[in-house]
Design a protein around this motif. Structure first.
Motif, PDB file in Angstrom:
ATOM      1  N   TYR A 215      -6.650  -2.079   1.814  1.00  0.00           N
ATOM      2  CA  TYR A 215      -5.454  -1.324   2.191  1.00  0.00           C
ATOM      3  C   TYR A 215      -4.622  -2.124   3.176  1.00  0.00           C
ATOM      4  O   TYR A 215      -3.404  -2.159   3.093  1.00  0.00           O
TER       5      TYR A 215
ATOM      6  N   LEU B 277       3.438  -5.906   2.502  1.00  0.00           N
ATOM      7  CA  LEU B 277       4.769  -5.309   2.422  1.00  0.00           C
ATOM      8  C   LEU B 277       5.465  -5.349   3.778  1.00  0.00           C
ATOM      9  O   LEU B 277       6.652  -5.645   3.876  1.00  0.00           O
TER      10      LEU B 277
ATOM     11  N   ALA C 115      -2.527  11.949   1.334  1.00  0.00           N
ATOM     12  CA  ALA C 115      -2.477  10.501   1.102  1.00  0.00           C
ATOM     13  C   ALA C 115      -3.706   9.845   1.713  1.00  0.00           C
ATOM     14  O   ALA C 115      -4.122   8.769   1.316  1.00  0.00           O
TER      15      ALA C 115
ATOM     16  N   PHE D  33       9.344   1.730   5.927  1.00  0.00           N
ATOM     17  CA  PHE D  33       7.937   1.507   5.589  1.00  0.00           C
ATOM     18  C   PHE D  33       7.227   2.835   5.309  1.00  0.00           C
ATOM     19  O   PHE D  33       6.372   2.926   4.438  1.00  0.00           O
ATOM     20  N   HIS D  34       7.603   3.860   6.089  1.00  0.00           N
ATOM     21  CA  HIS D  34       7.043   5.197   5.873  1.00  0.00           C
ATOM     22  C   HIS D  34       7.259   5.672   4.449  1.00  0.00           C
ATOM     23  O   HIS D  34       6.399   6.302   3.853  1.00  0.00           O
TER      24      HIS D  34
ATOM     25  N   ARG E 147       6.675  -8.866   4.715  1.00  0.00           N
ATOM     26  CA  ARG E 147       7.866  -9.203   3.940  1.00  0.00           C
ATOM     27  C   ARG E 147       9.093  -8.456   4.472  1.00  0.00           C
ATOM     28  O   ARG E 147      10.191  -9.010   4.518  1.00  0.00           O
ATOM     29  N   LEU E 148       8.862  -7.190   4.874  1.00  0.00           N
ATOM     30  CA  LEU E 148       9.978  -6.398   5.407  1.00  0.00           C
ATOM     31  C   LEU E 148      10.463  -6.981   6.727  1.00  0.00           C
ATOM     32  O   LEU E 148      11.670  -7.106   6.970  1.00  0.00           O
TER      33      LEU E 148
ATOM     34  N   ARG F   8      -4.371  -5.242   3.332  1.00  0.00           N
ATOM     35  CA  ARG F   8      -3.676  -6.307   2.616  1.00  0.00           C
ATOM     36  C   ARG F   8      -2.387  -5.785   1.999  1.00  0.00           C
ATOM     37  O   ARG F   8      -1.333  -6.400   2.121  1.00  0.00           O
ATOM     38  N   ARG F   9      -2.460  -4.622   1.363  1.00  0.00           N
ATOM     39  CA  ARG F   9      -1.230  -4.074   0.777  1.00  0.00           C
ATOM     40  C   ARG F   9      -0.210  -3.726   1.845  1.00  0.00           C
ATOM     41  O   ARG F   9       0.945  -4.107   1.772  1.00  0.00           O
TER      42      ARG F   9
ATOM     43  N   LEU G  10       4.649  -6.997  -6.746  1.00  0.00           N
ATOM     44  CA  LEU G  10       3.262  -7.244  -6.349  1.00  0.00           C
ATOM     45  C   LEU G  10       2.270  -6.338  -7.058  1.00  0.00           C
ATOM     46  O   LEU G  10       1.181  -6.765  -7.411  1.00  0.00           O
ATOM     47  N   TYR G  11       2.641  -5.086  -7.225  1.00  0.00           N
ATOM     48  CA  TYR G  11       1.626  -4.121  -7.648  1.00  0.00           C
ATOM     49  C   TYR G  11       1.964  -3.378  -8.934  1.00  0.00           C
ATOM     50  O   TYR G  11       1.122  -2.654  -9.447  1.00  0.00           O
TER      51      TYR G  11
ATOM     52  N   ARG H 217       7.248   5.662  -1.883  1.00  0.00           N
ATOM     53  CA  ARG H 217       7.481   7.104  -2.037  1.00  0.00           C
ATOM     54  C   ARG H 217       8.956   7.393  -2.189  1.00  0.00           C
ATOM     55  O   ARG H 217       9.356   8.474  -2.617  1.00  0.00           O
TER      56      ARG H 217
ATOM     57  N   PRO I 297      -1.420   9.116  -4.631  1.00  0.00           N
ATOM     58  CA  PRO I 297      -0.299   9.592  -3.828  1.00  0.00           C
ATOM     59  C   PRO I 297       0.796   8.541  -3.621  1.00  0.00           C
ATOM     60  O   PRO I 297       1.972   8.858  -3.676  1.00  0.00           O
TER      61      PRO I 297
ATOM     62  N   ASP J 267      -5.396  -7.874  -5.954  1.00  0.00           N
ATOM     63  CA  ASP J 267      -4.044  -7.883  -5.399  1.00  0.00           C
ATOM     64  C   ASP J 267      -3.687  -9.258  -4.865  1.00  0.00           C
ATOM     65  O   ASP J 267      -4.553  -9.979  -4.358  1.00  0.00           O
TER      66      ASP J 267
ATOM     67  N   ASP K 273       9.569  -5.395  -3.892  1.00  0.00           N
ATOM     68  CA  ASP K 273       8.300  -6.056  -3.571  1.00  0.00           C
ATOM     69  C   ASP K 273       7.130  -5.318  -4.215  1.00  0.00           C
ATOM     70  O   ASP K 273       6.215  -5.934  -4.759  1.00  0.00           O
ATOM     71  N   ILE K 274       7.168  -4.002  -4.140  1.00  0.00           N
ATOM     72  CA  ILE K 274       6.076  -3.202  -4.711  1.00  0.00           C
ATOM     73  C   ILE K 274       5.994  -3.446  -6.204  1.00  0.00           C
ATOM     74  O   ILE K 274       4.923  -3.657  -6.766  1.00  0.00           O
TER      75      ILE K 274
ATOM     76  N   LEU L  52      11.752  -2.969  -0.403  1.00  0.00           N
ATOM     77  CA  LEU L  52      10.356  -2.552  -0.548  1.00  0.00           C
ATOM     78  C   LEU L  52      10.032  -2.206  -1.998  1.00  0.00           C
ATOM     79  O   LEU L  52       8.991  -2.599  -2.520  1.00  0.00           O
TER      80      LEU L  52
ATOM     81  N   PRO M 216      -7.631   9.440  -0.783  1.00  0.00           N
ATOM     82  CA  PRO M 216      -8.174   8.331  -1.579  1.00  0.00           C
ATOM     83  C   PRO M 216      -8.506   7.096  -0.750  1.00  0.00           C
ATOM     84  O   PRO M 216      -9.267   6.240  -1.199  1.00  0.00           O
ATOM     85  N   VAL M 217      -7.955   7.000   0.441  1.00  0.00           N
ATOM     86  CA  VAL M 217      -8.154   5.812   1.265  1.00  0.00           C
ATOM     87  C   VAL M 217      -9.556   5.798   1.876  1.00  0.00           C
ATOM     88  O   VAL M 217     -10.097   4.752   2.203  1.00  0.00           O
TER      89      VAL M 217
ATOM     90  N   LEU N 258       0.422   2.639  -1.389  1.00  0.00           N
ATOM     91  CA  LEU N 258      -0.375   2.195  -0.247  1.00  0.00           C
ATOM     92  C   LEU N 258      -1.696   2.954  -0.139  1.00  0.00           C
ATOM     93  O   LEU N 258      -2.491   2.698   0.752  1.00  0.00           O
ATOM     94  N   CYS N 259      -1.905   3.904  -1.023  1.00  0.00           N
ATOM     95  CA  CYS N 259      -3.160   4.657  -0.994  1.00  0.00           C
ATOM     96  C   CYS N 259      -4.107   4.173  -2.067  1.00  0.00           C
ATOM     97  O   CYS N 259      -5.034   4.868  -2.456  1.00  0.00           O
ATOM     98  N   THR N 260      -3.830   3.005  -2.596  1.00  0.00           N
ATOM     99  CA  THR N 260      -4.720   2.463  -3.609  1.00  0.00           C
ATOM    100  C   THR N 260      -4.714   0.953  -3.463  1.00  0.00           C
ATOM    101  O   THR N 260      -3.995   0.416  -2.625  1.00  0.00           O
ATOM    102  N   TYR N 261      -5.522   0.268  -4.244  1.00  0.00           N
ATOM    103  CA  TYR N 261      -5.549  -1.191  -4.176  1.00  0.00           C
ATOM    104  C   TYR N 261      -6.188  -1.708  -5.447  1.00  0.00           C
ATOM    105  O   TYR N 261      -6.768  -0.952  -6.220  1.00  0.00           O
ATOM    106  N   ALA N 262      -6.055  -2.981  -5.651  1.00  0.00           N
ATOM    107  CA  ALA N 262      -6.832  -3.645  -6.693  1.00  0.00           C
ATOM    108  C   ALA N 262      -7.484  -4.827  -6.003  1.00  0.00           C
ATOM    109  O   ALA N 262      -6.871  -5.457  -5.136  1.00  0.00           O
TER     110      ALA N 262
END
Lengths: 286, 663, 321, 151
Positions: free
Chosen positions: D93, D100, B592, C261-262, D103-104, D95-96, C297-298, C266, C306, C316, C293-294, C290, B595-596, C309-313
């Motif tokens: 990252y 979340l 994971a 959150f973990h 909000r949680l 921000r995402r 939002l996304y 996933r 993966p 966003d 929300d995901i 969660l 990509p970060v 949380l391992c990507t973004y726009a």
């Protein structure tokens, strides 16, 4: 194809022939026009130049009627077309106005209606379809397609590229006319300035006529009642004012399409022109 | 628990005038691990530094905390002090009592609160110091070779500078010749010296330099590795001419039966299917454009092969790949022109032949160009009498073009205006502009001169250009007079703005450097690191970073060369030790983190794991390349297993800091 | 239900002939109206395999226990994502696993079923009749309407036929979930409370957590080699201690918030955490929050990434400006 | 936001209660922004305690929870504006993650004012100071965070 039809005031009076040609050509092409029930003025000029709210509310009522009838709407008049499009945009993007208008008219507008110019509606059946209906190709007709300003502006609201519109060209090409490239496609005809700034408006009209004639045109096709009126009825005044000798017939584009489809010239309202179109009509064997 | 020393700085009255430094030092003495605590007027001064060195010796200090100003200012200073004291320089932590406390809470009404905050800040620093680990910069060997991508004036200049310093350079250019856009220009502003005369000698110098290996008609296809140790794959496109045999006699290209519009002259001229782009091309040997070659389109011809005295023509040639290792990369891919035909309907969408771009004008006015230097209307070949220039076509147009200013157009337009007025007696020149920007040395003077020569500058935009008989009618607004103007012109020249060269996005992706919102490559800092990128070992030169004129391009190219020399003339590189590391025992190999990472520093590796009582097992885990990692720590949070930690900002340290602050 | 059970047994037998080393399925429990995970290691053990509306367990996580064996596993629609997740995160070697899909008509809430059936009646057969399960017992036939007897999670189920399986048994099952039911209805209710009321709601629940970690053990997204809440090296040089092991309200809340959150983005939504909780904490309310929300939002995460949380726009939604 | 007399909480010693804020600031933008507030002598309440991190993407949500457990009344995370990250993409990252997470946190009963994320550039000393002021006002209105605090 079923579609709502909003003729607008001009097509009930000075531009009756535009209305007649439109209905005939539509019927011939299998486009079923349904007049909007109890439509009202689109608010062009008088309302929209003085009252922002009314400018949206007047066309809004027509849109609501179309929405109730469950139809999209086609608009032959360029000014009506622009008013309806802009009102649709205002109602779907500006919540406050939408709310106010809904209150005034006692019903909301959902924004479901799509507004098409007559050009788009006819092009919508397909250029091949159109070409297949042509029995009298307009081969001898050297035509300059004149769009004026309201049909294509402001950018994003118009029915075609604001700088180089092509829709009418394509339609008349399908009717086998000789379509000319010229520089004044989307210039202003002076519109109602002809009453207040006569000389200025005449100069604008002169420029359009001159550019078309210089490009080799023997006729001009248009899609707006006011453009047609200005270019047609003012040619004499232009000639007097500038010492020119223009005598170029100004057609509504469905009139030309009708001719190509073999419809009778008088049914298409071709007897109403100031500038006699007979020569042009004869040239295409009409 | 390590032995910690705390040094509270007064910074004259900057801190001492607000906070009670002796009291802070006294309180700090009671923090866990602190064995020595003192205050001093200026800890950063020479005697202040000596104080630390002495205290380390005397009190056998193992960690040092200085409570003074921002670490952004003096962290490095004090690390050096620790080095001199014989301690690992990373055994150091700072508390920021000045910027974050005394300067922002100076009022007597909050004195007590400020004092308490200062103590908290020192407690935080001590808590972190107690958990600091020794860090050692890694050493990586350096490949003393530099890859330059792009052979325009930027690439040429930077290659020559690096090569002159004694380093090996590989210069890769995708066109058949080097020279780029500059060699297409006729004269350069404001001096009006001939562009080719000053650039072609440099091109020849590149070809002859013993330290430069030139790859023309070639492209870099893949880049891996990291600063000091990149690997690149170069595709040498098939030229269908064996350059080792060809002697450049020119028989073939003068006799080729095919004519194709010539891209070097932007379609204003013609060339054969076997061609050199222009007479001074480097290398001065041809390539075959197979797409148009009669032998491949019609299956027979072969004239060039028959005529070639050395038998260099080889229609069966294939693309070849060259794998190279380099220590640094300079990107100099240049610019292209804004595609105005797609956007600007009011100028005719490219329908009118007499509406041309500035670069076309350059070719036209160039003595070695397609018209032999004669300015003529493309439609009729006649000399234009009235020429209209339109500035900012694509630039400074948020709605349809680019928001930015392309910088060099004002000046080249002034130059073109001058050239028309000089070459065509009785000509009229009109320039529509938004603002005239003459930012360089001698530029304003040149612009004034052109106005004095008779160029009419009209402040306003052009709303429409249309053909009226043989004339182009240009209608625009003169915003200073508040009038509409109409000019019947013979030719219209558009000052098309600069955009990143075609393929810039591919280059960015391949090397892993970011682009800005307009697609130009992003420099590391707009002011202080203008030639570096965020990727170590990759530098920028010229207009690939943003529009600039020739002097600025050349300066930046030399700047990039200096950076490369500074990098490659070392034996080894020290890596930043504040990097991420993976605890492979905890890593589940989910990747994971991969990509970060913006630096592509994390790669999967397969390890063999031996657990007691089980057979050895192969497992994928993430591994951080310390040469690439820049230490942002984004991966540490992406790792849900907590297997990645950031040295110098470890989870343990940060948690201790939170705890210490909240006490 | 009988035919699926028979098919399972046949397939298992065939797979063992082809070299299978472990078959993970269900067998009947030792008490009525219950099933339990079953591990068949040899050909002869396949006869005990069953499938019925009490097979609520997600068996995917058990695969991790047999990293080197050729294993087959039975999955329902809601379990399939778990296998996929475990494979995606390299916990499983997909080539060694045969995933056998079964169509699911919904799982029954055992207590309610037992209350409905006669106390001394023995269940002899169960048939799925689309809207109801028909139980044949020694005391006669009983029709149990699904609407009244299914587990809550089945009533909002949108995927009762597994995807990505190697072998699908039986016919595709008709949809089970009630149409128009908002899966986020309860989440929205809680969100609508004011902060103190929300805090009170969660405090009451979190207070009873025993920190038994069953929710973690069963979770197909919780696949760390060593959980970060248990990394402990004695002595002052130990690594980071994220969380105290004390069973106190703050620590319990910390544990559950961070665990949710973990697994954000996933979580496969299988609901096992909630099922195994001995003190009945509705943990899916955290996961669903969660997920909602995901989604809002996304949107859906591209398959090659993966997790969300391992990507973004760059565009966003920004709630921090 | 103004504070009513009756809202003022006092400590055992009788002094007015002051909220404690833990702030995680990224080294390149927000920490520099806080430095600039200092250099520009922009005054703000002394309630904030700053921890320097290389990038806002280094901030693990667990640090935030940890601070609350240790008795922080509010937590601030600040980083470069999206698009301006020193590490190019780190704050996207952040921000995402923190959208979340915030909000949680609110979902499980934390007041929105307790956890704030802000983009503060190196030139925005004023914005940093205002952020702290706003947070202090908001937290004073809420009172001490006792829910998960163990102190």
């Amino acid at each position: 194809m079923k579609i709502g039809y909003y003729p607008g005031c001009s097509l009930e009076s000075s531009a009756k022939e535009y209305d007649r040609a439109t209905r005939l050509v539509a019927r011939h092409l299998g486009i079923q026009l349904y007049d909007l029930n109890d439509w009202n003025c689109c608010g062009a000029t008088a309302a929209h130049s003085t009252d922002h709210f009314l400018a949206a509310a007047l066309p809004a009522r027509n849109l609501m009627i179309a929405e109730e009838m469950g139809l999209n709407v086609t608009v032959p008049c360029a000014a009506c077309y622009q008013r309806l499009r802009l009102a649709h945009r205002e109602l779907t993007e500006n919540e406050a106005t939408a709310r106010e208008i809904a209150e005034l008219l006692g019903r909301p507008y959902q924004g479901k209606v799509r507004i098409y110019s007559l050009l788009e509606t006819i092009a919508g059946i397909g250029l091949d379809q159109l070409a297949a209906q042509v029995v009298r190709p307009l081969k001898e007709l050297k035509v300059a397609c004149y769009y004026g300003c309201l049909l294509v502006r402001p950018p994003g609201t118009g029915c075609d590229d604001p700088e180089n519109p092509r829709l009418m060209d394509e339609l008349l090409l399908a009717a086998k006319a000789e379509v000319l490239d010229w520089g004044y496609k989307n210039e202003c005809c002076g519109a109602s300035l002809v009453f207040s700034e006569r000389r200025l408006a005449l100069r604008l009209i002169r420029n359009i006529l001159r550019n078309a004639v210089d490009a080799g045109a023997t006729s001009i096709a248009c899609a707006c009642p006011l453009c047609q009126t200005n270019l047609d009825t003012r040619q004499g005044q232009v000639n007097k004012e500038f010492g020119t000798s223009f005598a170029i017939p100004i057609f509504y584009f469905p009139q030309l399409l009708g001719l190509a489809m073999g419809l009778y010239p008088q049914d298409l309202g071709l007897g109403k022109h100031f500038i006699d179109p007979q020569r042009a009509i004869k040239a295409v064997g009409g | 628990m390590p032995r910690i020393g705390v040094f509270v700085c007064w910074c004259g009255s900057n801190i001492g005038g607000v906070l009670d430094c002796p009291a802070i030092a006294q309180e700090a003495a009671s923090f866990p691990g602190v064995v020595y605590s003192t205050e001093y007027k200026y800890v950063c001064s020479d005697p202040g530094q000596k104080l630390i060195v002495d205290a380390v010796k005397e009190h056998r200090l193992e960690r040092v905390v200085v409570a003074s100003c921002s670490p952004r200012l003096h962290e490095e200073t004090f690390r050096q002090v620790l080095r001199r004291s014989g301690l690992n320089p990373y055994f150091f932590e700072m508390a920021n009592l000045r910027e974050h406390c005394s300067w922002v809470h100076p009022d007597t009404t909050v004195r007590e609160q400020a004092q308490r905050k200062a103590v908290d800040l020192v407690r935080r620093a001590v808590a972190k110091a107690a958990r600091l680990e020794p860090l050692f910069p890694g050493k990586i060997p350096v490949v003393r070779r530099c890859l330059v991508i792009g052979g325009g004036i930027a690439g040429i200049q930077t290659a020559l500078d690096v090569a002159d310093a004694g380093l090996e350079v590989l210069l890769v250019e995708r066109e058949p010749t080097i020279g780029g856009n500059m060699v297409k220009l006729d004269k350069t502003f404001p001096t009006l010296d001939c562009s080719a005369c000053i650039s072609t000698p440099k091109m020849v110098a590149v070809a002859q330099h013993p330290n430069i290996r030139l790859y023309t008609y070639a492209q870099v296809e893949e880049v891996t590795g990291y600063i000091g140790n990149f690997k690149a794959r170069i595709r040498q496109k098939a030229r269908y001419v064996d350059h080792s045999k060809c002697n450049g006699c020119g028989t073939c290209w003068t006799r080729c039966p095919v004519t194709v519009p010539d891209d070097f002259n932007l379609g204003l001229g013609e060339r054969g299917a076997i061609y050199i782009p222009f007479p001074q091309a480097v290398p001065n040997k041809p390539v075959i454009d197979l797409e148009h070659c009669r032998r491949s389109t019609r299956g027979k011809c072969g004239a060039c092969a028959k005529l070639c005295p050395t038998g260099a023509i080889d229609y069966e040639q294939k693309d070849e790949f060259v794998d190279v290792e380099v220590g640094a990369i300079i990107v100099a891919t240049g610019y292209g022109l804004f595609p105005w035909e797609k956007v600007y309907g009011e100028y005719g969408y490219g329908r009118f032949r007499d509406v041309i771009t500035g670069l076309m004008f350059e070719r036209m006015v160039n003595a070695s160009g397609p018209t032999g230097g004669k300015i003529q209307r493309p439609s009729s070949g006649k000399e234009p009498k009235t020429v209209v220039f339109i500035q900012c076509v694509g630039s400074r147009d948020e709605a349809r073009g680019k928001e930015y200013c392309s910088r060099f157009c004002c000046m080249y337009t002034a130059k073109h205006a001058h050239q028309i007025l000089e070459k065509i007696p009785g000509s009229e020149v009109y320039v529509f502009y938004i603002d005239v920007r003459t930012f360089g040395k001698g530029y304003e003077e040149f612009y004034r001169r052109v106005r004095d020569e008779g160029a009419v500058y009209i402040r306003g935009r052009v709303s429409k250009v249309y053909q009226d008989g043989s004339k182009l009618i240009v209608r625009g607004a003169d915003t200073l007079l508040g009038e509409q103007v109409e000019i019947a012109a013979d030719m219209v020249v558009l000052a098309t703005g600069a955009v990143p060269a075609a393929g810039a996005a591919d280059v960015a992706r391949m090397i892993g450097i970011p682009q800005d919102k307009d697609g130009f490559f992003q420099e590391a800092h707009p002011k202080l690191r203008p030639v570096e990128t965020h990727t170590g070992g990759v530098y920028l030169a010229g207009t690939c970073q943003g529009p600039k004129d020739i002097p600025d391009t050349v300066s930046q190219a030399s700047g990039a060369a200096a950076k490369v020399c500074g990098l490659l003339l070392r034996d080894e590189l020290e890596t930043n030790p504040l990097v991420s590391k993976v605890n492979e025992a905890l890593c589940t190999g989910c990747l994971a983190c991969q990509p970060v990472c913006p630096y592509r520093a994390i790669q999967p590796v397969t390890i063999t794991e031996r657990l007691p009582g089980q057979p050895p097992r192969e497992r994928v885990v993430a591994r951080v390349n310390e040469g690439l990692c820049q230490g942002c720590g984004a991966c540490t949070v992406a790792c849900r297993a907590g297997a990645i930690d950031l040295k110098g900002f470890t989870n343990k340290q940060l948690i201790a800091e939170v705890d210490a602050l909240c006490l | 239900m009988k035919e699926i059970t028979e098919m399972l047994q046949q397939v298992a037998a065939r797979l063992f002939n082809e070299g299978l080393e472990m078959f993970i399925g269900y067998e009947s429990g030792s008490v009525p109206a219950k099933a339990r995970p079953y591990f068949a290691a040899v050909q002869g053990e396949t006869a005990a395999l069953v499938f019925n509306p009490f097979c609520e367990h997600n068996l995917a996580k058990y695969l991790v226990r047999f990293p080197n064996a050729k294993t087959a596993v039975v999955v329902k629609g809601c379990d399939a994502g778990a296998v996929e997740r475990l494979v995606k995160e390299r916990n499983l070697d997909r080539t060694r696993i045969t995933v056998i899909g079964v169509p699911c008509g919904g799982m029954l809430a055992r207590e309610r079923v037992l209350a409905e059936l006669p106390q001394d009646g023995k269940i002899t057969a169960i048939t799925d009749r689309r809207d109801a399960f028909v139980f044949q017992t020694s005391k006669g036939e009983h029709v149990l309407e699904k609407k009244a007897f299914l587990l809550a999670k089945c009533l909002i189920c949108t995927q009762n036929n597994p995807t990505g399986v190697d072998l699908m048994l039986g016919k595709e099952a008709p949809p089970v979930g009630e149409t128009g039911k908002d899966p986020y209805a309860r989440v929205k209710e809680i969100s609508a409370l004011d902060p103190p009321a929300r805090a009170a709601f969660w405090d009451r629940l979190m207070d009873r957590c025993l920190r038994c970690y069953a929710c973690r053990e069963v979770c197909p997204a919780c696949s760390c080699t060593e959980c970060c809440f248990e990394q402990a090296v004695p002595g002052w040089q130990q690594g980071a201690i994220w969380l105290s092991k004390a069973v106190t309200l703050p620590d319990n809340l910390h544990y559950h918030v961070i665990r949710a959150f973990h697994v954000a983005g996933r979580c496969t939504g299988c609901g096992e955490c909630e099922r195994v909780c001995p003190v009945r904490i509705p943990l899916m309310l955290l996961n669903r929050k969660l997920a909602g929300d995901i989604d809002e939002l996304y949107g859906p995460t591209p398959p090659d990434v993966p997790s969300v949380l391992c990507t973004y726009a760059t565009g966003d939604r920004d709630e921090f400006t | 936001m103004s504070v009513n007399e009756s809202d003022v909480v006092t400590t055992a010693e009788g002094a007015a209660w002051e909220p404690k804020i833990v702030a995680f600031l990224c080294n390149w933008c927000s920490y520099a922004g806080a430095d600039l507030a200092g250099v520009s002598r922009i005054k703000y309440p002394a309630n904030v305690r700053i921890i320097r991190v290389p990038c806002s993407s280094r901030v693990n949500p667990q640090f935030v929870f940890r601070a609350f457990e240790r008795g922080a009344d509010g937590v601030l995370v600040a980083g470069c504006h999206p698009g301006d990250c020193h590490y190019v993409t780190g704050n996207y990252y952040t921000r995402r993650r923190l959208t979340l997470f915030k909000r949680l946190l609110e979902y499980v009963g934390f007041e929105p004012e307790r956890f704030i994320v802000r983009w503060v550039s190196a030139s925005e000393g004023q914005r940093f100071a205002e952020t702290v002021k706003e947070m202090v006002d908001g937290l004073k209105h809420l009172g001490p965070q006792k829910r998960v605090s163990r102190v």
